[in-house]
Write a protein that holds these residues in place. Structure first.
Motif, PDB file in Angstrom:
ATOM      1  N   LYS A  71     108.307  75.165  -9.678  1.00 38.98           N
ATOM      2  CA  LYS A  71     109.023  76.127  -9.032  1.00 38.98           C
ATOM      3  C   LYS A  71     110.585  75.562  -9.416  1.00 38.98           C
ATOM      4  O   LYS A  71     111.385  75.062  -9.020  1.00 38.98           O
ATOM      5  CB  LYS A  71     109.137  75.998  -7.518  1.00 38.98           C
ATOM      6  CG  LYS A  71     107.795  76.725  -7.272  1.00 38.98           C
ATOM      7  CD  LYS A  71     107.722  76.517  -5.819  1.00 38.98           C
ATOM      8  CE  LYS A  71     106.533  77.635  -5.208  1.00 38.98           C
ATOM      9  NZ  LYS A  71     106.412  77.108  -3.844  1.00 38.98           N
ATOM     10  N   ILE A  72     110.863  76.060 -10.985  1.00 40.78           N
ATOM     11  CA  ILE A  72     111.890  75.695 -11.506  1.00 40.78           C
ATOM     12  C   ILE A  72     113.458  76.031 -10.735  1.00 40.78           C
ATOM     13  O   ILE A  72     114.296  75.297 -10.991  1.00 40.78           O
ATOM     14  CB  ILE A  72     111.970  76.234 -13.101  1.00 40.78           C
ATOM     15  CG1 ILE A  72     110.914  75.560 -13.901  1.00 40.78           C
ATOM     16  CG2 ILE A  72     113.454  76.227 -13.658  1.00 40.78           C
ATOM     17  CD1 ILE A  72     111.169  74.094 -13.958  1.00 40.78           C
ATOM     18  N   SER A 107     122.197  74.387 -18.779  1.00 43.85           N
ATOM     19  CA  SER A 107     121.350  73.885 -17.888  1.00 43.85           C
ATOM     20  C   SER A 107     120.408  75.203 -17.509  1.00 43.85           C
ATOM     21  O   SER A 107     119.192  74.973 -17.370  1.00 43.85           O
ATOM     22  CB  SER A 107     121.671  73.126 -16.419  1.00 43.85           C
ATOM     23  OG  SER A 107     122.408  74.028 -15.892  1.00 43.85           O
ATOM     24  N   PHE A 108     121.070  76.285 -17.341  1.00 47.27           N
ATOM     25  CA  PHE A 108     120.468  77.491 -16.936  1.00 47.27           C
ATOM     26  C   PHE A 108     119.455  78.072 -17.882  1.00 47.27           C
ATOM     27  O   PHE A 108     118.361  78.093 -17.777  1.00 47.27           O
ATOM     28  CB  PHE A 108     121.440  78.665 -16.639  1.00 47.27           C
ATOM     29  CG  PHE A 108     121.070  79.946 -16.011  1.00 47.27           C
ATOM     30  CD1 PHE A 108     120.112  80.018 -14.953  1.00 47.27           C
ATOM     31  CD2 PHE A 108     121.918  81.090 -16.517  1.00 47.27           C
ATOM     32  CE1 PHE A 108     119.673  81.174 -14.541  1.00 47.27           C
ATOM     33  CE2 PHE A 108     121.221  82.476 -15.913  1.00 47.27           C
ATOM     34  CZ  PHE A 108     120.385  82.352 -14.964  1.00 47.27           C
ATOM     35  N   PHE A 109     120.066  77.988 -19.235  1.00 44.98           N
ATOM     36  CA  PHE A 109     119.472  78.319 -20.246  1.00 44.98           C
ATOM     37  C   PHE A 109     117.993  77.324 -20.494  1.00 44.98           C
ATOM     38  O   PHE A 109     116.786  77.811 -20.487  1.00 44.98           O
ATOM     39  CB  PHE A 109     120.115  78.464 -21.573  1.00 44.98           C
ATOM     40  CG  PHE A 109     119.396  78.513 -22.859  1.00 44.98           C
ATOM     41  CD1 PHE A 109     118.575  79.805 -23.029  1.00 44.98           C
ATOM     42  CD2 PHE A 109     119.383  77.417 -23.773  1.00 44.98           C
ATOM     43  CE1 PHE A 109     117.906  79.580 -24.159  1.00 44.98           C
ATOM     44  CE2 PHE A 109     118.810  77.519 -24.882  1.00 44.98           C
ATOM     45  CZ  PHE A 109     117.870  78.730 -25.133  1.00 44.98           C
ATOM     46  N   ALA A 110     118.233  76.110 -20.422  1.00 44.14           N
ATOM     47  CA  ALA A 110     117.174  75.034 -20.654  1.00 44.14           C
ATOM     48  C   ALA A 110     116.162  75.211 -19.673  1.00 44.14           C
ATOM     49  O   ALA A 110     114.789  75.217 -20.007  1.00 44.14           O
ATOM     50  CB  ALA A 110     117.829  73.661 -20.624  1.00 44.14           C
ATOM     51  N   LEU A 111     116.724  75.358 -18.410  1.00 48.95           N
ATOM     52  CA  LEU A 111     115.435  75.367 -17.158  1.00 48.95           C
ATOM     53  C   LEU A 111     114.781  76.699 -17.399  1.00 48.95           C
ATOM     54  O   LEU A 111     113.426  76.852 -17.350  1.00 48.95           O
ATOM     55  CB  LEU A 111     116.116  75.193 -16.484  1.00 48.95           C
ATOM     56  CG  LEU A 111     116.763  73.932 -15.874  1.00 48.95           C
ATOM     57  CD1 LEU A 111     117.576  73.869 -14.389  1.00 48.95           C
ATOM     58  CD2 LEU A 111     115.515  72.879 -15.613  1.00 48.95           C
ATOM     59  N   THR A 138     120.545  85.115 -20.801  1.00 46.40           N
ATOM     60  CA  THR A 138     121.306  84.254 -20.005  1.00 46.40           C
ATOM     61  C   THR A 138     123.022  84.237 -20.581  1.00 46.40           C
ATOM     62  O   THR A 138     123.801  84.005 -19.760  1.00 46.40           O
ATOM     63  CB  THR A 138     120.832  82.659 -20.128  1.00 46.40           C
ATOM     64  OG1 THR A 138     120.892  82.481 -21.597  1.00 46.40           O
ATOM     65  CG2 THR A 138     119.734  82.637 -19.598  1.00 46.40           C
ATOM     66  N   LEU A 139     123.141  84.463 -21.799  1.00 46.84           N
ATOM     67  CA  LEU A 139     124.567  84.265 -22.211  1.00 46.84           C
ATOM     68  C   LEU A 139     125.193  85.712 -21.845  1.00 46.84           C
ATOM     69  O   LEU A 139     126.170  85.573 -21.114  1.00 46.84           O
ATOM     70  CB  LEU A 139     124.490  84.369 -23.956  1.00 46.84           C
ATOM     71  CG  LEU A 139     125.695  83.843 -24.524  1.00 46.84           C
ATOM     72  CD1 LEU A 139     126.018  82.256 -23.947  1.00 46.84           C
ATOM     73  CD2 LEU A 139     125.488  83.863 -26.026  1.00 46.84           C
ATOM     74  N   VAL A 140     124.529  86.812 -21.713  1.00 45.04           N
ATOM     75  CA  VAL A 140     125.104  88.239 -21.198  1.00 45.04           C
ATOM     76  C   VAL A 140     125.431  87.922 -19.788  1.00 45.04           C
ATOM     77  O   VAL A 140     126.532  88.115 -19.199  1.00 45.04           O
ATOM     78  CB  VAL A 140     124.326  89.303 -21.586  1.00 45.04           C
ATOM     79  CG1 VAL A 140     124.644  90.489 -20.658  1.00 45.04           C
ATOM     80  CG2 VAL A 140     124.116  89.645 -23.134  1.00 45.04           C
ATOM     81  N   LEU A 174     110.854  84.339 -28.315  1.00 40.60           N
ATOM     82  CA  LEU A 174     111.103  84.423 -26.964  1.00 40.60           C
ATOM     83  C   LEU A 174     112.505  83.662 -26.259  1.00 40.60           C
ATOM     84  O   LEU A 174     113.108  84.099 -25.681  1.00 40.60           O
ATOM     85  CB  LEU A 174     110.119  83.826 -26.121  1.00 40.60           C
ATOM     86  CG  LEU A 174     110.021  83.762 -24.636  1.00 40.60           C
ATOM     87  CD1 LEU A 174     109.900  85.110 -23.896  1.00 40.60           C
ATOM     88  CD2 LEU A 174     108.719  82.979 -24.239  1.00 40.60           C
ATOM     89  N   ALA A 175     112.790  82.471 -27.185  1.00 38.78           N
ATOM     90  CA  ALA A 175     113.968  81.726 -26.924  1.00 38.78           C
ATOM     91  C   ALA A 175     114.969  82.518 -27.289  1.00 38.78           C
ATOM     92  O   ALA A 175     116.017  82.362 -26.377  1.00 38.78           O
ATOM     93  CB  ALA A 175     113.858  80.420 -27.593  1.00 38.78           C
TER      94      ALA A 175
END
Lengths: 322, 281
Positions: free
Chosen positions: B224-225, B152-156, B124-126, B116-117
């Motif tokens: 609510k990330i 931060s986008f990826f981590a959240l 997110t990279l694309v 999943l990760a």
């Protein structure tokens, strides 16, 4: 790779031990269904044990408890003398091969990929992995299936592929749940041949089945389970010998019209379940009796097939089919 | 480690073969595309004959609105995809098959989450690279900002994926969606509206206030990330750019809420039985 090469087994007289295992299921507000009610059974090392029982008797539940897919509510399960925790312990890694009734190899993989995945998960690499896969492919005779996706295999082919996966690393304990259920006659025979070829001094096999003929032809021991308890555990040979000894005198049926002649000959008989026939109570070697009858021109109308596990099974379970 | 990577590869293949995954991605894609087309048409009409600097500013504003849509869409997409892998592999027997290979439950779950990760990482990279190139050409995004923002986008997103995934280890996808999306985004707002507008002479005011407070506080249990995601821009703290005053508390709260559902999911997973029937507890 031999079973010994997979690691030194813990010193125990039994490969598998169920000790007072209880398991109950609920569905909504309905009454709980007790699948196992104090199941206790020892599977000796090197034995091929057929676990027989009617539908819902607890065969698959027992196996699921052994594999930790289910956690017993009471009791314990031991593998080579070691009690099982929440997961299968690391020391049994590579030592159990499993073929479950409702679990196929991942359907989106080809058989080749699935076997390689199993090999890698079990710690094989590179040349050892390729050698092992070649071995199990030959043993399970799945060469022709290697490049086909598991999802498109027929039931029999999927079973053979599943058995090949179970045999990777040549595990000393094989667990087969309804291995030949749903197979046609020739596929079943072929599969049973395969299972018979797996018998070995060091390998223990536990087969859950309701196909008595298959168990009779493949197993060294028979366990009959009913309502979640073991009703009988015996070697197949002894069980059949005992059954034949008890049932030998009931094998020959002749026309009831010759009853008077039988009486004169001193041959005892009783009503047969077949209309128009009587059943002879055999008190002498079977061939001698048939010879005496032949001398009087009495030809047996029906000589029953030899006693099978069916009669023992029906006797034990009372013909319960559900 | 090799065993783990083999399992991650197995579940990655399992995930990308799910039709439902591509349907979800397709729906999100279509929604974004329609929005883009509508906005483009409007901008084209408005921008006829405008100056270059004004056109650039307008283009930047359009890009920002896309980013806003992506932020919201990404959270929902990850929540949905997070709950796909475990239920479907339980259903087709892959989970049970792997467990019979003497793989522990935790390692199995870790492998599924690893797959999943990878999906979240690639997704997110694309999106980020596509956006960052366009924004960089317009001169509205600095590479350092872009890099930090992606991390931060990826981590959240991974945090919300973890909450969704953990619950799906024992529950069907629909139940997970009902809990993590249905309750906080539909049920609680509806109840809150009702409670706030509730005026009855038969019920004491204190009771009505208690009901409104309870509903409000229940909402705090659900992450609510999206409130934390500042993608596509994130810069190190500088005197010129003071941080949002309460971001630490906000972050702690959202992460704790996500962790709560992860813990609940793993606790249930530890006790879960992989049979076709439900054992009596």
């Amino acid at each position: 790779m031999s079973a010994e090469a997979a690691g030194v087994l813990p010193q125990a007289a039994t490969a598998v031990r169920f000790e007072d295992v209880h398991m109950a299921f609920t569905a909504g507000l309905r009454k709980p269904v007790h699948a196992l009610r104090g199941l206790t059974m020892d599977v000796p090392l090197g034995a091929v044990v057929g676990l027989l029982g009617p539908n819902g008797s607890g065969k698959t539940t027992a196996i699921s408890c052994l594999l930790r897919l289910l956690r017993p509510q009471r009791g314990a399960v031991y593998l080579w003398g070691e009690p099982l925790g929440a997961d299968l312990p690391p020391q049994v890694h590579r030592r159990i091969g499993v073929l479950l009734e409702d679990t196929r190899l991942p359907p989106f993989l080809s058989v080749r990929h699935a076997l390689f995945t199993v090999g890698r998960v079990r710690g094989l690499r590179d040349r050892a992995l390729r050698t092992e896969i070649d071995r199990v492919v030959a043993q399970a005779r799945v060469e022709a299936l290697l490049d086909r996706r598991v999802a498109v295999l027929s039931k029999g082919q999927a079973r053979r592929a599943g058995l090949a996966a179970a045999l990777v690393t040549d595990p000393p304990l094989l667990i087969l749940d309804e291995p030949s259920a749903g197979l046609d006659v020739s596929a079943r025979e072929e599969f049973n041949d395969l299972v018979r070829s797996l018998r070995g001094e060091t390998r223990t096999v536990l087969i859950a089945s309701h196909l008595l003929g298959d168990v009779e032809s493949t197993c060294t021991h028979v366990a009959i389970i009913q309502t979640g308890r073991i009703r009988l555990f015996e070697t197949s040979e002894r069980l059949l010998r005992e059954a034949r000894r008890r049932d030998a005198e009931k094998d020959i049926h002749v026309e009831s019209a010759v009853a008077a002649l039988l009486e004169r000959l001193g041959v005892r008989f009783e009503p047969s379940r077949y209309p128009g026939l009587v059943r002879l109570i055999v008190e002498e070697p079977e061939h001698e009796l048939i010879g005496r009858l032949a001398a009087q021109r009495i030809v047996p109308a029906r000589i029953e097939p030899r006693v099978t596990l069916v009669s023992v099974y029906l006797e034990m379970t009372g013909g319960d089919s559900d | 480690m090799r065993q783990y990577l083999t399992l991650v590869r197995l579940f990655w293949r399992h995930l990308v073969r799910r039709k439902s995954l591509w349907i979800v991605i397709g729906i999100v894609g279509v929604v974004l595309l329609v929005n883009t087309m509508v906005q483009s048409q409007m901008k084209e009409m408005l921008q006829e004959g405008v100056r270059y600097d004004i056109a650039t500013r307008r283009a930047a504003a359009v890009l920002d609105s896309y980013a806003d849509q992506i932020r919201q869409g990404a959270v929902m997409l990850v929540l949905v995809v997070g709950a796909l892998i475990a239920p479907s592999s339980r259903k087709d027997g892959t989970t049970q098959f792997v467990l019979t290979l003497s793989v522990t439950r935790l390692r199995l779950a870790a492998a599924q989450f690893g797959a999943l990760a990878i999906f979240v990482l690639l997704g997110t990279l694309v999106v980020h690279v596509g956006y960052a190139i366009a924004a960089h050409r317009l001169g509205i995004l600095h590479p350092a900002e872009a890099m930090l923002a992606w991390v931060s986008f990826f981590a959240l997103l991974l945090v919300i994926a973890a909450a969704s995934f953990a619950l799906s280890l024992t529950r069907p996808s629909v139940v997970v969606y009902a809990i993590l999306a249905g309750v906080p985004y539909l049920l609680l707002p509806l109840l809150a509206t009702f409670a706030n507008d509730w005026s009855s002479p038969h019920v004491p005011a204190v009771l009505r206030l208690a009901a409104a407070r309870t509903i409000e506080n229940a909402g705090l249990l659900f992450p609510k990330i999206e409130a934390l995601i500042v993608w596509p821009r994130l810069a190190w703290l500088t005197p010129e750019r003071p941080p949002y005053p309460s971001w630490r508390l906000e972050a702690l709260h959202e992460l704790s809420a996500a962790a709560l559902w992860v813990v609940i999911g793993l606790w249930a997973y530890r006790r879960h039985d992989f049979g076709s029937r439900i054992p009596t507890k």
